[in-house]
Design an enzyme around this catalytic site. Structure first.
Site, PDB file in Angstrom:
ATOM      1  N   LYS A  81     -41.979 -67.762 -30.527  1.00  0.00           N
ATOM      2  CA  LYS A  81     -42.444 -66.515 -31.146  1.00  0.00           C
ATOM      3  C   LYS A  81     -41.216 -65.785 -31.663  1.00  0.00           C
ATOM      4  O   LYS A  81     -40.247 -65.602 -30.933  1.00  0.00           O
ATOM      5  CB  LYS A  81     -43.213 -65.632 -30.166  1.00  0.00           C
ATOM      6  CG  LYS A  81     -43.726 -64.347 -30.863  1.00  0.00           C
ATOM      7  CD  LYS A  81     -44.641 -63.519 -29.987  1.00  0.00           C
ATOM      8  CE  LYS A  81     -43.866 -62.704 -28.983  1.00  0.00           C
ATOM      9  NZ  LYS A  81     -44.703 -61.701 -28.289  1.00  0.00           N
ATOM     10  N   ARG A 125     -52.330 -60.925 -26.187  1.00  0.00           N
ATOM     11  CA  ARG A 125     -51.923 -61.598 -24.945  1.00  0.00           C
ATOM     12  C   ARG A 125     -51.330 -60.592 -23.973  1.00  0.00           C
ATOM     13  O   ARG A 125     -51.490 -60.714 -22.763  1.00  0.00           O
ATOM     14  CB  ARG A 125     -50.996 -62.776 -25.208  1.00  0.00           C
ATOM     15  CG  ARG A 125     -49.584 -62.470 -25.714  1.00  0.00           C
ATOM     16  CD  ARG A 125     -48.615 -62.195 -24.594  1.00  0.00           C
ATOM     17  NE  ARG A 125     -47.238 -62.362 -25.013  1.00  0.00           N
ATOM     18  CZ  ARG A 125     -46.259 -61.544 -24.677  1.00  0.00           C
ATOM     19  NH1 ARG A 125     -46.482 -60.445 -23.980  1.00  0.00           N
ATOM     20  NH2 ARG A 125     -45.020 -61.791 -25.058  1.00  0.00           N
ATOM     21  N   LYS A 245     -37.177 -44.542 -11.706  1.00  0.00           N
ATOM     22  CA  LYS A 245     -36.679 -45.513 -10.721  1.00  0.00           C
ATOM     23  C   LYS A 245     -37.364 -45.348  -9.371  1.00  0.00           C
ATOM     24  O   LYS A 245     -37.645 -46.324  -8.677  1.00  0.00           O
ATOM     25  CB  LYS A 245     -35.165 -45.357 -10.562  1.00  0.00           C
ATOM     26  CG  LYS A 245     -34.367 -45.835 -11.764  1.00  0.00           C
ATOM     27  CD  LYS A 245     -32.880 -45.563 -11.577  1.00  0.00           C
ATOM     28  CE  LYS A 245     -32.099 -46.033 -12.800  1.00  0.00           C
ATOM     29  NZ  LYS A 245     -30.671 -45.672 -12.705  1.00  0.00           N
TER      30      LYS A 245
END
Length: 339
Positions: A81, A125, A245
């Site tokens: 891809k 996808r 985080k």
């Protein structure tokens, strides 16, 4: 592949792919489950994807071309891809942010056998990864879904979720451009009038209401703190840079699609690893391990689970292979002589 003297390849446009069912989630969910199974079984080859940034470090995080090669199965199929993105394409040029091509090669000869438009496959996808992950990581019977960002990727994500989870009752939307949220809300109402849609005034309000939260932005720095996430939520962190985080450190489970792909390019996980605050050992699982049952998915209703799906070439190639075989069977597409 035709006679050795006259090699041909099949070209499939976006219109061809839609004709083959490529605008519906079913074929992608099936292909992604296969790709993740092959990943768990280590039945693939997938070099780390290089990022081509022509502006170097000065450019926007979403301004890049990525080469994503992979081989799946045995003998299977090989492919690439090639996906380009410019963050200002929609506003400046009236184009979708990303474009892509997928090339498939016959593993016997390594000759190309197909070239196809890849942005639809790429977006669908990615949505199918959220669907498959939601089956294992979201609270059973969830009804409230939030999307942060309301562009093309968000539309594919939400349409796929609606198709695969008929219990969804309410979708909460937020975009820094309110008109994008309004436009997407209208598209959802048209597709699924049974689903209630709410355009939220703040990103905080949208995140707090989601049992499944999907990030679909071009954010280059985190903005979602742990405090906003409700108990039992599943976050599909599609756009990667959105959660602080502390979410990785405080979530009950952190899942990635592929550890090597996730721990690079200065993404949040990579930053935490470099700081000595996160490691492979702290990771709950790769998604394929959960799909094949090697590791558990959700075990309690109150778990907060974070998926960081970097996106894998094997996913694109599995979906493209599925579409290629359908195209050959139904004689759809344009044959091109290689010579």
């Amino acid at each position: 592949m035709t006679h050795a003297q006259h090699p041909e390849l099949l070209y499939l446009s976006k219109r061809d792919i839609v004709e083959l069912g490529g605008d519906h989630s079913n074929l992608y969910v099936e292909a992604i489950e296969r790709a993740l199974t092959l990943h768990a079984e280590k039945n693939f080859v997938q070099p780390l994807k290089p990022y081509l940034r022509s502006q170097g470090a000065d450019g926007h995080i979403a301004d890049r071309i990525i080469a994503m090669p992979a081989h799946i199965g045995n003998p299977g199929i090989s492919g690439l891809k090639w996906v380009g993105s410019k963050h200002d394409n929609p506003k400046k040029r009236g184009l979708e942010r990303a474009s892509a091509l997928v090339i498939l090669n016959d593993p016997e000869t390594n000759y190309p056998i197909a070239v196809m438009e890849g942005s639809l496959i790429s977006g669908m996808r990615t949505a199918a990864v959220t669907v498959v992950a939601s089956k294992h990581l979201a609270k059973p019977g969830f009804t409230h879904v939030t999307s942060i960002g309301c562009g093309v990727i968000a539309k594919m994500q939400l349409f796929s979720m609606i198709e695969q989870f008929p219990q969804i009752k309410t979708i909460h939307l937020y975009d820094v451009f309110p008109e994008a949220a309004v436009k997407l809300s209208e598209a959802i109402r048209q597709k699924a009038p049974q689903v209630e849609v709410e355009c939220c005034d703040t990103v905080e309000a949208a995140v707090k209401q989601g049992e499944v939260v999907i990030t679909c932005t071009v954010a280059d720095k985190p903005y979602i703190p742990f405090a906003w996430i409700q108990k039992g939520a599943f976050i599909s962190n599609v756009s990667i840079m959105d959660v602080h985080k502390e979410v990785y450190l405080q979530a009950d489970k952190v899942v990635v699609d592929d550890w090597e792909q996730s721990n690079r390019e200065k993404k949040v996980i990579n930053q935490l690893v470099l700081e000595g605050r996160f490691s492979r050992e702290q990771l709950h699982a790769e998604l394929g391990e959960i799909v094949v049952g090697r590791k558990p998915g959700r075990e309690r209703d109150d778990e907060i689970i974070l998926l960081n799906p970097m996106g894998m070439a094997i996913e694109d190639i599995a979906c493209a292979e599925h579409i290629y075989h359908e195209a050959v069977k139904k004689q759809i597409g344009t044959k091109l002589s290689l010579y």
